[in-house]
Design an enzyme around this catalytic site. Structure first.
Site, mmCIF file in Angstrom:
data_model
loop_
_atom_site.group_PDB
_atom_site.id
_atom_site.type_symbol
_atom_site.label_atom_id
_atom_site.label_comp_id
_atom_site.label_asym_id
_atom_site.label_seq_id
_atom_site.Cartn_x
_atom_site.Cartn_y
_atom_site.Cartn_z
ATOM 1 N N CYS A 105 0.719 -1.065 -0.060
ATOM 2 C CA CYS A 105 0.013 0.059 0.058
ATOM 3 C C CYS A 105 0.917 1.369 0.033
ATOM 4 O O CYS A 105 1.355 1.779 0.827
ATOM 5 C CB CYS A 105 -0.923 0.057 1.321
ATOM 6 S SG CYS A 105 -1.929 -1.439 1.329
ATOM 7 N N PRO A 108 1.714 7.603 -1.064
ATOM 8 C CA PRO A 108 2.580 8.506 -1.959
ATOM 9 C C PRO A 108 4.124 8.243 -1.936
ATOM 10 O O PRO A 108 4.579 8.856 -2.840
ATOM 11 C CB PRO A 108 2.467 10.011 -1.355
ATOM 12 C CG PRO A 108 2.200 10.136 0.225
ATOM 13 C CD PRO A 108 1.647 8.769 0.393
ATOM 14 N N CYS A 231 -0.182 4.635 11.480
ATOM 15 C CA CYS A 231 -0.324 5.635 12.241
ATOM 16 C C CYS A 231 -1.310 5.632 13.017
ATOM 17 O O CYS A 231 -2.127 6.722 13.132
ATOM 18 C CB CYS A 231 0.333 6.942 11.279
ATOM 19 S SG CYS A 231 -1.095 7.051 10.093
HETATM 20 N N1 SAM Z 1 3.136 3.660 2.767
HETATM 21 C C1 SAM Z 1 2.767 4.915 2.063
HETATM 22 C C2 SAM Z 1 3.918 5.905 2.355
HETATM 23 O O1 SAM Z 1 4.886 5.790 3.219
HETATM 24 O O2 SAM Z 1 3.797 6.948 1.526
HETATM 25 C C3 SAM Z 1 1.712 5.436 3.064
HETATM 26 C C4 SAM Z 1 0.418 4.556 2.815
HETATM 27 S S1 SAM Z 1 -1.251 4.843 3.387
HETATM 28 C C5 SAM Z 1 -0.956 4.695 4.879
HETATM 29 C C6 SAM Z 1 -2.200 3.712 2.813
HETATM 30 C C7 SAM Z 1 -2.455 3.646 1.398
HETATM 31 O O3 SAM Z 1 -3.145 2.154 1.107
HETATM 32 C C8 SAM Z 1 -3.269 4.630 0.715
HETATM 33 O O4 SAM Z 1 -2.724 5.273 -0.269
HETATM 34 C C9 SAM Z 1 -4.398 3.831 -0.100
HETATM 35 O O5 SAM Z 1 -4.751 4.144 -1.411
HETATM 36 C C10 SAM Z 1 -3.791 2.457 -0.019
HETATM 37 N N2 SAM Z 1 -4.732 1.070 -0.095
HETATM 38 C C11 SAM Z 1 -5.858 1.136 0.484
HETATM 39 N N3 SAM Z 1 -6.377 0.014 0.048
HETATM 40 C C12 SAM Z 1 -5.451 -0.646 -0.623
HETATM 41 C C13 SAM Z 1 -5.567 -1.947 -1.077
HETATM 42 N N4 SAM Z 1 -6.504 -2.833 -1.142
HETATM 43 N N5 SAM Z 1 -4.583 -2.126 -2.030
HETATM 44 C C14 SAM Z 1 -3.504 -1.462 -2.320
HETATM 45 N N6 SAM Z 1 -3.412 -0.009 -1.807
HETATM 46 C C15 SAM Z 1 -4.599 0.293 -0.909
#
Ligand code: SAM
Length: 307
Positions: A105, A108, A231
């Site tokens: 996931c 950004p 977080c």
């Molecule tokens: N790891 C990232 C960083 O350090 O910049 C932050 C990730 S943020 C906490 C969680 C991300 O999970 C979001 O961008 C969201 O769009 C994505 N997300 C949610 N459900 C998902 C899925 N089933 N598969 C892939 N990405 C997913």
């Protein structure tokens, strides 16, 4: 209602992007601009002072009022804004050069570019995210950071096939799924309906999703290490998820993340030694966002030997 976490002050953190520069070169540049290295508590640090972080490699700590958004070191990708706590997952996962990694996931992409630095831009990172807008931001960020070993795909990680030959060499997976964000210090409390965002129903649904993503990561046939992070400050998104994932995946154990860090996970029934393996970050005590990290390692070989 004012949110207590939203009022806590934490320093600004900038990670030195070792794909483009070195800690020495950045500190020399800062010193030439009149910044001084500071040794004491960050709360006493002036606007023209900085520290080298004691837990995270290549991380600089600045006064919370410092503004680097127009600084060349930021604009040319030599320095990357990244909260200290959010640097822990990639550092503890510690992927080696030439390895194959999944960032489940990813957008950004701050942790993705950190993984790439640790891998010296070698090997391959397969990065997935559902959200196209966040992926666009991620591509700009990875470009600026000089990341050249990452394939970004807009996809649901839960639909990524663990038996696909493309992923047969994946040894490391970073799982940083959507969470309540309840640990974020600078979230805008007026834009967040706290009662809604932390309702039992929402937390329970996030927790189920987080467990699904973690279980899926642990099902990849050759994966050796999986870092899980949020977080969030809620047990239901953190220790509870990790406890269930351990119960579901008997071939994995937890290893102690960042042994020099004193704040560990919350003990639950049947999860006391395991809680000690996990890391928690608490804004008012640690000067970071509220955060949780656990690191899984395979205990049994994934290779099936012929009889
Ligand atoms: N790891 C990232 C960083 O350090 O910049 C932050 C990730 S943020 C906490 C969680 C991300 O999970 C979001 O961008 C969201 O769009 C994505 N997300 C949610 N459900 C998902 C899925 N089933 N598969 C892939 N990405 C997913």
């Amino acid at each position: 209602i004012t949110d207590p976490i939203a009022n806590v002050k934490i320093p600004k953190y900038l990670r030195v992007n070792t794909l483009k520069t070195t800690l020495k070169s950045v500190t020399n540049c800062l010193k030439s601009e009149g910044y001084n290295l500071f040794e004491g508590n960050w709360k006493k640090m002036g606007i023209k002072e900085f520290k080298i972080d004691e837990h995270i490699d290549n991380l600089l700590v600045f006064n919370d009022k410092v503004n680097f958004h127009k600084h060349d070191l930021y604009l040319n990708g030599h320095l990357i804004f990244q909260d200290k706590a959010s640097c822990i997952p990639a550092q503890v996962l510690n992927p080696q050069s030439n390895q194959t990694v999944i960032d489940a996931c990813a957008a950004p992409g701050n942790k993705t570019s950190h993984l790439s630095s640790l891998m010296n831009n070698t090997g391959t990172i397969y990065a997935f995210d559902l959200d196209l807008k966040r992926i666009r931001t991620m591509k700009t960020l990875l470009d600026r950071a000089g990341v050249a070993n990452c394939e970004v795909t807009q996809s649901n990680f839960l639909h990524v096939k663990k038996d696909d030959l493309k992923y047969k060499d994946v040894r490391y997976i970073l799982v940083d799924p959507s969470c309540s964000g309840s640990g974020m210090v600078q979230r805008l409390s007026h834009l967040t309906d706290n009662a809604e965002s932390s309702s039992d129903k929402r937390l329970s649904s996030l927790s189920k999703f987080q467990l699904q993503v973690l279980n899926h990561a642990l099902s990849f046939p050759q994966v050796e290490r999986v870092a899980y992070s949020t977080c969030s400050i809620h047990d239901i998104e953190n220790e509870d998820v990790v406890k269930q994932a351990l119960a579901n995946n008997s071939k994995f154990k937890l290893v102690k993340c960042l042994p020099t860090w004193t704040r560990r996970g919350h003990a639950l029934k049947g999860f006391t030694d395991e809680a000690e393996m996990c890391v928690r970050c608490q804004p008012e005590l640690d000067g970071t966002n509220g955060f949780f990290i656990a690191l899984f390692e395979r205990t049994q070989s994934s290779v099936i030997c012929p009889a």
